[in-house]
Motif scaffolding. Structure first.
Motif, short mmCIF file in Angstrom:
data_model
loop_
_atom_site.label_atom_id
_atom_site.label_comp_id
_atom_site.label_asym_id
_atom_site.label_seq_id
_atom_site.Cartn_x
_atom_site.Cartn_y
_atom_site.Cartn_z
N ALA A 1 -36.78 23.09 -13.99
CA ALA A 1 -37.48 21.80 -14.03
C ALA A 1 -37.57 21.18 -12.64
O ALA A 1 -36.84 21.56 -11.72
CB ALA A 1 -36.76 20.85 -14.99
N GLY A 2 -38.45 20.21 -12.50
CA GLY A 2 -38.58 19.48 -11.25
C GLY A 2 -37.66 18.28 -11.20
O GLY A 2 -36.72 18.14 -12.01
N SER A 3 -37.94 17.37 -10.28
CA SER A 3 -37.13 16.17 -10.12
C SER A 3 -37.94 15.11 -9.40
O SER A 3 -38.93 15.40 -8.73
CB SER A 3 -35.84 16.47 -9.34
OG SER A 3 -36.16 16.86 -8.00
N VAL A 4 -37.50 13.86 -9.55
CA VAL A 4 -38.07 12.75 -8.80
C VAL A 4 -36.90 11.94 -8.25
O VAL A 4 -36.05 11.46 -9.01
CB VAL A 4 -38.96 11.84 -9.67
CG1 VAL A 4 -39.45 10.64 -8.87
CG2 VAL A 4 -40.14 12.63 -10.23
N ALA A 5 -36.83 11.82 -6.93
CA ALA A 5 -35.77 11.05 -6.28
C ALA A 5 -36.38 9.90 -5.49
O ALA A 5 -37.43 10.05 -4.87
CB ALA A 5 -34.95 11.94 -5.36
N ILE A 6 -35.71 8.74 -5.54
CA ILE A 6 -36.15 7.57 -4.78
C ILE A 6 -34.99 7.11 -3.91
O ILE A 6 -33.94 6.69 -4.42
CB ILE A 6 -36.62 6.42 -5.69
CG1 ILE A 6 -37.71 6.91 -6.65
CG2 ILE A 6 -37.15 5.27 -4.85
CD1 ILE A 6 -37.23 7.23 -8.03
N ILE A 7 -35.16 7.26 -2.60
CA ILE A 7 -34.17 6.79 -1.63
C ILE A 7 -34.60 5.38 -1.21
O ILE A 7 -35.65 5.21 -0.59
CB ILE A 7 -34.10 7.72 -0.41
CG1 ILE A 7 -33.83 9.17 -0.85
CG2 ILE A 7 -33.02 7.26 0.56
CD1 ILE A 7 -33.98 10.18 0.26
N GLN A 8 -33.79 4.40 -1.55
CA GLN A 8 -34.17 2.99 -1.35
C GLN A 8 -33.32 2.35 -0.25
O GLN A 8 -32.10 2.47 -0.26
CB GLN A 8 -33.97 2.22 -2.66
CG GLN A 8 -34.77 2.82 -3.81
CD GLN A 8 -34.03 2.73 -5.13
OE1 GLN A 8 -34.09 1.69 -5.79
NE2 GLN A 8 -33.36 3.78 -5.53
N VAL A 9 -33.99 1.71 0.68
CA VAL A 9 -33.31 0.97 1.73
C VAL A 9 -33.41 -0.51 1.37
O VAL A 9 -34.52 -1.07 1.30
CB VAL A 9 -33.92 1.25 3.11
CG1 VAL A 9 -33.24 0.40 4.17
CG2 VAL A 9 -33.82 2.72 3.43
N VAL A 10 -32.26 -1.11 1.09
CA VAL A 10 -32.20 -2.47 0.56
C VAL A 10 -31.47 -3.38 1.54
O VAL A 10 -30.44 -3.01 2.11
CB VAL A 10 -31.47 -2.48 -0.80
CG1 VAL A 10 -31.44 -3.90 -1.39
CG2 VAL A 10 -32.16 -1.52 -1.78
N SER A 11 -32.02 -4.58 1.73
CA SER A 11 -31.38 -5.54 2.63
C SER A 11 -30.56 -6.54 1.81
O SER A 11 -30.86 -6.84 0.67
CB SER A 11 -32.44 -6.30 3.42
OG SER A 11 -33.26 -7.07 2.56
#
Length: 233
Positions: free
Chosen positions: A217-227
């Motif tokens: 299977a595939g994947s979806v990743a979200i790398i979030q930069v939060v202040s």
């Protein structure tokens, strides 16, 4: 009184199934990394009426930085399923309606192997039905952001690698570990289920299935930069 301090931290969400991503408060930007599902391998009927089938193609990878101002409060996530051997291609992975990583092609009816998912960071081609290894893919010099390796065709063959994720050397079925799997690195392709290479299964995410194997299977990743602001008084 001391002035407030602005600091940043990272948050990573990895989706292995369909769902919804919600934008966090204080988001500055996000890097979305998607991999499509690996294609299913062929049926491995090379001895029947001269028919040859190949391995499944690896899923593609797509990476996209997106400013917070361009992101809605909620985004629908679709994770591409691994293709079923003899039946289906790998599914496409989606972040909303605009960002997509294509899945790999099924190896059935493709003597030269299923095509990898099409993208600048493409998936590896499945191995030919004549017994070829699956194609390894890389993105030199940074060997992490790559599509999945292609699955092997029939015979004594091995799946292709993805970047630094080296395939087995032919004497062992031990899988090489991934560096931050599903975020920075896709998996290798699988070996034929009945071949001399033994049970080298396609690796998650995005590895193409060897002959008589389903794709990963595939994947979806979200790398979030939060202040966040610390108010020091």
């Amino acid at each position: 009184m001391t002035a407030p301090t602005l600091a940043y931290h990272s948050v990573v969400d990895v989706f292995t199934a369909d769902g919804t991503w919600y934008k966090p408060v204080g988001l500055a930007y996000a890097i979305v990394v998607l991999t499509g599902g690996g294609g299913g391998g062929g049926w491995a009927t090379s001895g029947i009426a001269g028919i040859e089938v190949g391995g499944g193609g690896g899923g593609a990878l797509r990476s996209k930085p997106i400013p917070a101002s361009l992101l809605p409060d909620a985004v629908q996530i679709v994770v591409g399923a691994g293709g079923v051997y003899r039946q289906s291609d790998g599914g496409d992975s989606w972040f909303g309606a605009d960002y997509r990583a294509p899945g790999g092609q099924c190896g059935e009816d493709h003597p030269l192997g299923g095509m990898g998912g099409v993208s600048p960071l493409r998936g590896g081609q499945g191995g030919a039905g004549s017994g070829a290894w699956g194609e390894a893919v890389t993105a030199l010099p940074a060997q992490l952001l790559c599509g999945g390796g292609g699955g092997a065709g029939v015979g004594d063959a091995w799946g292709g690698q993805s970047g630094m994720n080296l395939r087995s050397d032919g004497t062992t079925t031990t899988n090489a570990p991934l560096l931050w799997p599903g975020v920075h690195q896709a998996g290798h392709g699988g070996a034929p289920r009945s071949g001399g290479a033994g049970q080298q299964f396609p690796q998650w995410p995005a590895g193409g299935g060897g002959a008589r194997q389903d794709g990963a299977a595939g994947s979806v990743a979200i790398i979030q930069v939060v202040s966040n602001i610390t108010d020091i008084t």
